[in-house]
Write a protein that holds these residues in place. Structure first.
Motif, short mmCIF file in Angstrom:
data_model
loop_
_atom_site.label_atom_id
_atom_site.label_comp_id
_atom_site.label_asym_id
_atom_site.label_seq_id
_atom_site.Cartn_x
_atom_site.Cartn_y
_atom_site.Cartn_z
N LEU A 173 0.82 -1.22 0.00
CA LEU A 173 0.00 0.00 0.00
C LEU A 173 0.86 1.27 0.00
N HIS A 174 2.14 1.12 0.31
CA HIS A 174 3.06 2.27 0.22
C HIS A 174 3.90 2.20 -1.05
N GLY A 175 3.42 1.42 -2.02
CA GLY A 175 4.00 1.49 -3.36
C GLY A 175 4.94 0.36 -3.75
N ALA A 176 5.23 -0.55 -2.83
CA ALA A 176 6.22 -1.60 -3.16
C ALA A 176 5.59 -2.75 -3.95
N THR A 177 6.43 -3.35 -4.79
CA THR A 177 6.09 -4.65 -5.37
C THR A 177 6.62 -5.68 -4.37
N VAL A 178 5.69 -6.41 -3.75
CA VAL A 178 6.09 -7.30 -2.67
C VAL A 178 6.20 -8.73 -3.18
N VAL A 179 7.30 -9.37 -2.82
CA VAL A 179 7.47 -10.79 -3.12
C VAL A 179 7.03 -11.54 -1.87
N LEU A 180 5.91 -12.27 -2.02
CA LEU A 180 5.30 -12.93 -0.87
C LEU A 180 5.90 -14.31 -0.69
N HIS A 181 6.72 -14.46 0.34
CA HIS A 181 7.28 -15.78 0.62
C HIS A 181 6.50 -16.43 1.76
N GLY A 182 6.39 -17.76 1.70
CA GLY A 182 5.78 -18.51 2.80
C GLY A 182 5.86 -19.99 2.48
N ARG A 183 5.35 -20.78 3.41
CA ARG A 183 5.37 -22.23 3.16
C ARG A 183 4.00 -22.78 2.81
N THR A 184 2.94 -21.94 2.97
CA THR A 184 1.58 -22.42 2.71
C THR A 184 1.00 -21.62 1.56
N LEU A 185 0.95 -22.28 0.38
CA LEU A 185 0.62 -21.56 -0.85
C LEU A 185 -0.74 -20.86 -0.77
N ASN A 186 -1.75 -21.57 -0.21
CA ASN A 186 -3.08 -20.95 -0.26
C ASN A 186 -3.16 -19.67 0.57
N LYS A 187 -2.37 -19.59 1.66
CA LYS A 187 -2.35 -18.35 2.45
C LYS A 187 -1.74 -17.22 1.62
N LEU A 188 -0.71 -17.56 0.83
CA LEU A 188 -0.06 -16.54 0.00
C LEU A 188 -1.01 -16.06 -1.11
N GLU A 189 -1.81 -17.00 -1.61
CA GLU A 189 -2.76 -16.63 -2.68
C GLU A 189 -3.82 -15.68 -2.16
N VAL A 190 -4.25 -15.90 -0.91
CA VAL A 190 -5.27 -15.02 -0.32
C VAL A 190 -4.72 -13.60 -0.21
N ILE A 191 -3.50 -13.47 0.27
CA ILE A 191 -2.95 -12.12 0.45
C ILE A 191 -2.61 -11.49 -0.90
N TYR A 192 -2.21 -12.32 -1.85
CA TYR A 192 -1.98 -11.84 -3.22
C TYR A 192 -3.25 -11.16 -3.74
N ASP A 193 -4.40 -11.88 -3.60
CA ASP A 193 -5.68 -11.35 -4.08
C ASP A 193 -6.04 -10.06 -3.35
N GLU A 194 -5.77 -10.05 -2.04
CA GLU A 194 -6.11 -8.87 -1.24
C GLU A 194 -5.32 -7.64 -1.73
N ILE A 195 -4.04 -7.85 -1.98
CA ILE A 195 -3.19 -6.75 -2.46
C ILE A 195 -3.68 -6.25 -3.82
N GLU A 196 -3.99 -7.20 -4.70
CA GLU A 196 -4.49 -6.81 -6.03
C GLU A 196 -5.80 -6.05 -5.94
N SER A 197 -6.69 -6.53 -5.06
CA SER A 197 -8.02 -5.90 -4.97
C SER A 197 -7.92 -4.48 -4.39
N LEU A 198 -6.84 -4.21 -3.68
CA LEU A 198 -6.67 -2.86 -3.11
C LEU A 198 -6.02 -1.90 -4.11
N GLY A 199 -5.68 -2.43 -5.27
CA GLY A 199 -5.09 -1.58 -6.32
C GLY A 199 -3.61 -1.31 -6.12
N ALA A 200 -2.98 -2.04 -5.22
CA ALA A 200 -1.54 -1.87 -4.99
C ALA A 200 -0.77 -2.62 -6.09
N PRO A 201 0.54 -2.35 -6.23
CA PRO A 201 1.30 -3.02 -7.29
C PRO A 201 1.18 -4.55 -7.18
N GLN A 202 1.10 -5.18 -8.35
CA GLN A 202 0.90 -6.64 -8.39
C GLN A 202 2.06 -7.36 -7.70
#
Ligand code: NAP
Length: 248
Positions: A37-66
Motif C-alpha cells: 500500500l506504500h508502493g512496493a512490489t512485494v514478493v510474498l514468501h511462505g510455506r503455505t501456498l493458499n495463504k499466499l494466494e489469499v494475500i496476493y488477491d487482497e493486495i491486487e483488490s486494493l489496487g496496490a502493485p501486483q
C-alpha cells in the motif's frame, strides 16, 4: 522517536521490490500489505501456498502493485532451492530493494534440560540459518539496488536469554549478531541491516507462547506497522547495525 508516531509518506516504497518471508500470516501478512500500500512490489514468501494466494488477491483488490509469490519451506530448503529462488528474482526483477526476514517458529517453551533436539534443529533452521543463507544468496541482487534495507525479526528474548524460551531465545540472540556482522562487514554504500523487536503482538505465535493471555490486550500486527515501514524506507537511512523496539 516513538515509532507509533512515525508518519510515512504514502509513496515511501514506490517502485521498491521487497521480499517478505512468512508473508501468509501474522506480522508478515500485515507488513506485506502495508509495504504494497506504500508502493512496493512485494514478493510474498511462505510455506503455505493458499495463504499466499489469499494475500496476493487482497493486495491486487486494493489496487496496490501486483505482488509475486515465492513458496519455500525454510526448514528443509536445499542449496538448489535457494539457487532457484535467486534465479527467479533475478529474471523477474533484476534487483532487490529490501528483505523483511519475518518467518519464524516458536519451538517448545521448556527448560534446556528437556529441550527436544529435533525441535532445536527446526527452530535454528527457520529462525537463524534461513535468514543468513537467504541474505548471503541475495546480496548480489541487493547490491544492484539504489537503496536496500535488510530487516531481521528479533524479540525481547533476543536481547538477553530468558528461561524456558530455549532455541527460540538462542536463535533470536544469534540473528541479532548475524545482522550486526552483515552491517559491520558491508562495504556497499547503498545497503544496510537492522533488527526489529515487534513486541507483544496479537498473532498465532503469541497465542501459542502465552495461551492464558487475552489477545485483545495486545497490539494487532496492523498497529505496529509504522516501525516496519520506517526501517524499510529511506527515512531510516542513518540506521545500520541497530536493533529497534517497535512498541517502546
Ligand atoms: P506467526 O503468526 O506464527 O507467523 C509466522 C510466519 O512464518 C507464518 O506466515 C509462517 O507460515 C511462516 N513460517 C514459519 N515457519 C516457516 C517455514 N519453515 N518456512 C516458511 N515459512 C515459515 O508469527 P508472528 O507472531 O507473526 O511472528 C513474526 C516474526 O515476529 C517471527 O520472527 C517472530 O519470532 C517475531 N516476533 C513475534 C512476536 C509476537 O508477539 N507475535 C514477538 C516477538 C517477535 P505459515 O502461516 O504457513 O505457518
Amino acid at each position: 522517536m516513538k515509532y507509533s508516531e512515525y508518519k510515512p509518506r504514502p509513496d515511501l516504497l514506490k517502485d521498491r521490490i521487497i521480499l517478505v518471508t512468512g508473508a501468509g500470516d501474522g506480522i508478515g501478512r500485515a507488513a506485506a500489505l502495508s509495504y504494497a500500500l506504500h508502493g512496493a512490489t512485494v514478493v510474498l514468501h511462505g510455506r503455505t501456498l493458499n495463504k499466499l494466494e489469499v494475500i496476493y488477491d487482497e493486495i491486487e483488490s486494493l489496487g496496490a502493485p501486483q505482488p509475486a509469490i515465492l513458496p519455500l519451506q525454510l526448514s528443509s530448503a536445499s542449496p538448489r532451492d535457494y539457487e532457484l529462488l535467486v534465479d527467479t528474482l533475478d529474471k523477474q526483477f533484476g534487483r532487490l530493494d529490501g528483505i523483511l526476514h519475518n518467518a519464524g517458529i516458536l519451538g517448545e517453551r521448556t527448560e534446556l534440560e528437556n529441550y527436544p533436539a529435533d525441535i532445536w534443529d527446526d527452530v535454528m533452521a527457520v529462525n537463524l540459518r534461513a535468514p543468513f543463507v537467504l541474505t548471503q544468496e541475495l546480496l548480489p541482487l541487493l547490491k544492484k539496488s539504489e537503496s536496500a534495507s535488510v530487516v531481521f525479526a528479533s524479540s525481547g528474548v533476543g536481547r538477553e536469554t530468558r528461561e524456558r524460551w530455549g532455541a527460540y531465545s538462542v536463535s533470536k540472540i544469534a540473528i541479532e549478531a548475524v545482522s550486526e556482522l552483515f552491517a559491520k562487514e558491508n562495504t556497499h554504500p547503498n545497503l544496510r541491516f537492522n533488527c526489529i523487536n515487534p513486541g507483544a503482538t496479537r498473532t498465532a505465535m503469541r497465542a501459542k507462547a502465552f495461551p492464558d493471555e487475552d489477545p485483545k490486550t495486545l497490539a494487532t500486527p496492523e498497529m505496529i506497522m509504522p516501525a516496519y515501514l520506517y526501517l524499510m524506507g529511506d527515512d531510516s537511512l542513518a540506521l545500520n547495525g541497530q536493533s529497534i523496539d517497535d512498541q517502546d
